[in-house]
Design a protein around this motif. Sequence first.
Motif, PDB file in Angstrom:
ATOM      1  N   ARG A  16      39.944  43.064  36.286  1.00 24.94           N
ATOM      2  CA  ARG A  16      41.384  43.630  36.489  1.00 24.94           C
ATOM      3  C   ARG A  16      42.290  43.145  36.066  1.00 24.94           C
ATOM      4  O   ARG A  16      43.469  43.937  35.602  1.00 24.94           O
ATOM      5  CB  ARG A  16      41.262  43.089  38.151  1.00 24.94           C
ATOM      6  CG  ARG A  16      42.774  43.662  39.059  1.00 24.94           C
ATOM      7  CD  ARG A  16      42.702  43.329  40.364  1.00 24.94           C
ATOM      8  NE  ARG A  16      42.602  41.791  40.476  1.00 24.94           N
ATOM      9  CZ  ARG A  16      43.561  41.110  40.566  1.00 24.94           C
ATOM     10  NH1 ARG A  16      44.752  41.435  40.102  1.00 24.94           N
ATOM     11  NH2 ARG A  16      43.391  39.815  40.709  1.00 24.94           N
ATOM     12  N   TYR A 172      47.078  34.560  50.200  1.00 25.92           N
ATOM     13  CA  TYR A 172      46.811  35.639  51.149  1.00 25.92           C
ATOM     14  C   TYR A 172      45.316  35.644  51.686  1.00 25.92           C
ATOM     15  O   TYR A 172      44.578  34.859  50.941  1.00 25.92           O
ATOM     16  CB  TYR A 172      47.072  37.079  50.365  1.00 25.92           C
ATOM     17  CG  TYR A 172      46.533  37.111  48.991  1.00 25.92           C
ATOM     18  CD1 TYR A 172      45.164  37.564  48.843  1.00 25.92           C
ATOM     19  CD2 TYR A 172      46.907  36.632  47.852  1.00 25.92           C
ATOM     20  CE1 TYR A 172      44.628  37.711  47.569  1.00 25.92           C
ATOM     21  CE2 TYR A 172      46.510  36.565  46.610  1.00 25.92           C
ATOM     22  CZ  TYR A 172      45.173  37.143  46.644  1.00 25.92           C
ATOM     23  OH  TYR A 172      44.630  37.200  45.196  1.00 25.92           O
ATOM     24  N   VAL A 174      41.835  36.410  51.598  1.00 26.89           N
ATOM     25  CA  VAL A 174      40.807  37.119  50.705  1.00 26.89           C
ATOM     26  C   VAL A 174      39.538  37.544  51.655  1.00 26.89           C
ATOM     27  O   VAL A 174      38.980  36.675  51.948  1.00 26.89           O
ATOM     28  CB  VAL A 174      40.423  36.296  49.613  1.00 26.89           C
ATOM     29  CG1 VAL A 174      38.984  36.935  48.461  1.00 26.89           C
ATOM     30  CG2 VAL A 174      41.343  36.036  48.316  1.00 26.89           C
ATOM     31  N   GLY A 177      34.078  39.408  52.360  1.00 28.44           N
ATOM     32  CA  GLY A 177      33.108  40.713  51.841  1.00 28.44           C
ATOM     33  C   GLY A 177      31.978  41.027  52.716  1.00 28.44           C
ATOM     34  O   GLY A 177      31.162  41.954  52.101  1.00 28.44           O
ATOM     35  N   GLN A 180      34.427  43.890  54.945  1.00 24.95           N
ATOM     36  CA  GLN A 180      35.426  44.373  53.960  1.00 24.95           C
ATOM     37  C   GLN A 180      35.325  43.740  52.609  1.00 24.95           C
ATOM     38  O   GLN A 180      35.173  42.411  52.620  1.00 24.95           O
ATOM     39  CB  GLN A 180      36.985  44.236  54.713  1.00 24.95           C
ATOM     40  CG  GLN A 180      38.084  45.207  53.924  1.00 24.95           C
ATOM     41  CD  GLN A 180      38.939  45.359  54.693  1.00 24.95           C
ATOM     42  OE1 GLN A 180      39.924  45.820  54.412  1.00 24.95           O
ATOM     43  NE2 GLN A 180      39.066  45.206  56.069  1.00 24.95           N
ATOM     44  N   ALA A 182      35.946  41.941  49.244  1.00 27.01           N
ATOM     45  CA  ALA A 182      36.809  41.087  48.700  1.00 27.01           C
ATOM     46  C   ALA A 182      37.827  41.571  47.550  1.00 27.01           C
ATOM     47  O   ALA A 182      37.378  42.383  47.121  1.00 27.01           O
ATOM     48  CB  ALA A 182      36.175  39.830  48.351  1.00 27.01           C
ATOM     49  N   GLN A 183      39.074  41.013  47.441  1.00 32.60           N
ATOM     50  CA  GLN A 183      39.726  41.404  46.477  1.00 32.60           C
ATOM     51  C   GLN A 183      39.641  40.580  45.396  1.00 32.60           C
ATOM     52  O   GLN A 183      40.279  41.041  44.295  1.00 32.60           O
ATOM     53  CB  GLN A 183      41.256  41.047  47.077  1.00 32.60           C
ATOM     54  CG  GLN A 183      41.700  41.806  48.392  1.00 32.60           C
ATOM     55  CD  GLN A 183      41.571  40.802  49.398  1.00 32.60           C
ATOM     56  OE1 GLN A 183      40.514  40.264  49.708  1.00 32.60           O
ATOM     57  NE2 GLN A 183      42.775  40.555  50.348  1.00 32.60           N
ATOM     58  N   ARG A 184      38.969  39.527  45.254  1.00 31.50           N
ATOM     59  CA  ARG A 184      38.800  38.813  44.262  1.00 31.50           C
ATOM     60  C   ARG A 184      37.277  38.693  43.806  1.00 31.50           C
ATOM     61  O   ARG A 184      36.584  38.733  44.866  1.00 31.50           O
ATOM     62  CB  ARG A 184      39.245  37.271  44.420  1.00 31.50           C
ATOM     63  CG  ARG A 184      40.801  37.486  44.736  1.00 31.50           C
ATOM     64  CD  ARG A 184      41.147  35.803  44.905  1.00 31.50           C
ATOM     65  NE  ARG A 184      41.043  35.146  43.426  1.00 31.50           N
ATOM     66  CZ  ARG A 184      41.983  35.155  42.672  1.00 31.50           C
ATOM     67  NH1 ARG A 184      43.330  35.728  42.870  1.00 31.50           N
ATOM     68  NH2 ARG A 184      41.885  34.407  41.617  1.00 31.50           N
ATOM     69  N   GLU A 233      29.417  41.171  45.259  1.00 32.22           N
ATOM     70  CA  GLU A 233      29.751  42.542  45.026  1.00 32.22           C
ATOM     71  C   GLU A 233      28.627  43.464  45.408  1.00 32.22           C
ATOM     72  O   GLU A 233      28.815  44.729  45.547  1.00 32.22           O
ATOM     73  CB  GLU A 233      30.095  42.790  43.667  1.00 32.22           C
ATOM     74  CG  GLU A 233      31.450  42.175  43.242  1.00 32.22           C
ATOM     75  CD  GLU A 233      31.542  40.704  42.810  1.00 32.22           C
ATOM     76  OE1 GLU A 233      32.391  39.985  42.506  1.00 32.22           O
ATOM     77  OE2 GLU A 233      30.272  39.947  43.045  1.00 32.22           O
ATOM     78  N   TRP A 264      43.421  31.135  49.776  1.00 31.35           N
ATOM     79  CA  TRP A 264      43.024  32.110  49.937  1.00 31.35           C
ATOM     80  C   TRP A 264      42.381  32.623  51.345  1.00 31.35           C
ATOM     81  O   TRP A 264      41.676  33.276  51.532  1.00 31.35           O
ATOM     82  CB  TRP A 264      41.850  32.400  48.934  1.00 31.35           C
ATOM     83  CG  TRP A 264      42.255  32.622  47.508  1.00 31.35           C
ATOM     84  CD1 TRP A 264      43.571  33.263  47.216  1.00 31.35           C
ATOM     85  CD2 TRP A 264      41.982  32.040  46.127  1.00 31.35           C
ATOM     86  NE1 TRP A 264      43.738  33.178  45.641  1.00 31.35           N
ATOM     87  CE2 TRP A 264      42.736  32.515  45.358  1.00 31.35           C
ATOM     88  CE3 TRP A 264      40.673  31.398  46.075  1.00 31.35           C
ATOM     89  CZ2 TRP A 264      42.349  32.229  43.726  1.00 31.35           C
ATOM     90  CZ3 TRP A 264      40.338  31.030  44.803  1.00 31.35           C
ATOM     91  CH2 TRP A 264      41.301  31.364  43.661  1.00 31.35           C
TER      92      TRP A 264
END
Length: 383
Positions: A16, A172, A174, A177, A180, A182-184, A233, A264
């Motif tokens: 990213r 924030y 995180v 997983g 929902q 995870a953003q990282r 993931e 996080w």
Amino acid sequence: MTRRTVRIAMNGVTGRMGYRQHLVRSLLAIRDQGGLDLGDGDVLWPEPVLVGRREHALREIAERHGLEHWSTDLDAVLADDSVDIYFDAQVTSARVTAIKQAIAAGKHIYTEKPTATDLAEALELARLADTAGIRHGVVQDKIFLPGLLKLKRLVDGGFFGEILSVRGEFGYWVFEGDWQMAQRPSWNSRAEDGGGIVVDMFPHWEYVLHELFGRVTSVTAQVATHIPQRWDERGKPYAATADDSAYGIFQLEGGAVAQINSSWAVRVMRDELVEFQVDGTHGSAVAGLRRCRVQHRSATPKPVWNPDLPATESFREQWQEVPDNAEFENGFKAQWELFLRHVALGEPYHWNLLAGARGVQLAELGLRSSAEGRRFGGPGLSL
């Protein structure tokens, strides 16, 4: 007009940060503006050479942006004499080996932080680069953000008088997983893969504090892994072995004290994802990524503590917005342009691998402070 091409091997652009900030919003943005103006009719044209392990992802990115050059063979790219610069945005655990290869191949180095997972390796990279006579730089993007540029303007203008303290809040929630995504990436939560919020964020805090307020002279930290299990993931559970939160106290040269919380596992109740409050004898400021607000001592209200009555004043409305007074570029792009000018023209540039090593040192000492329940300072922070 003379156009000079600089070929840049970009390792890690399928991630990213490497893709969005470094490729699209930095180098491709420089191309969109017609290249980097070097003066006297010369323009520098960056030519990315995408490098990584996932062939399909590299091909897709190259086709999306009309780029001709990509490869899964790092050795071959580094052996190419037409490649001038090696850029690294890989996972931290893979960074040292690749940078050593690039230095040995005579490439200039520009890299994300942290430059290594321990101080010894970070210093070795700096030594090898200096011995090889190449130019080298480390991404230190936060000091190029509009909010912190405004804050530096206040510091340089003497707005604060004597600076007493700095308080930072970053982070924030995180997502774990499970229900929902995870953003990282999951490697960020595994210590064995170079993850952890201290390794990630303390290098940022080192250069922010160093550049704006003074050198860090001591550190006391407490770290935690608040969320011990996460899902990767592929939706599989794994043990989160890296710290996800860190609470640091930093003594600064000159006497100011900085306290920075990084997490996080925190839900946001502030205006931006990172904010710094600076308090001084003459005034205070609160700066985020873009905004900066101030309260001078001449306009400071006189609150009175009375727990028996509700507050009748809006404290946020008592602060004044600092105007932009300038056009602010993307912070990553601004630093890329400085580094490219450093390579092409030899202009001064001090955000090098030794500066990166200071950040690694602070992270290493922060982890030791937490593990041993000690405060570290003095000669241990002398880089």
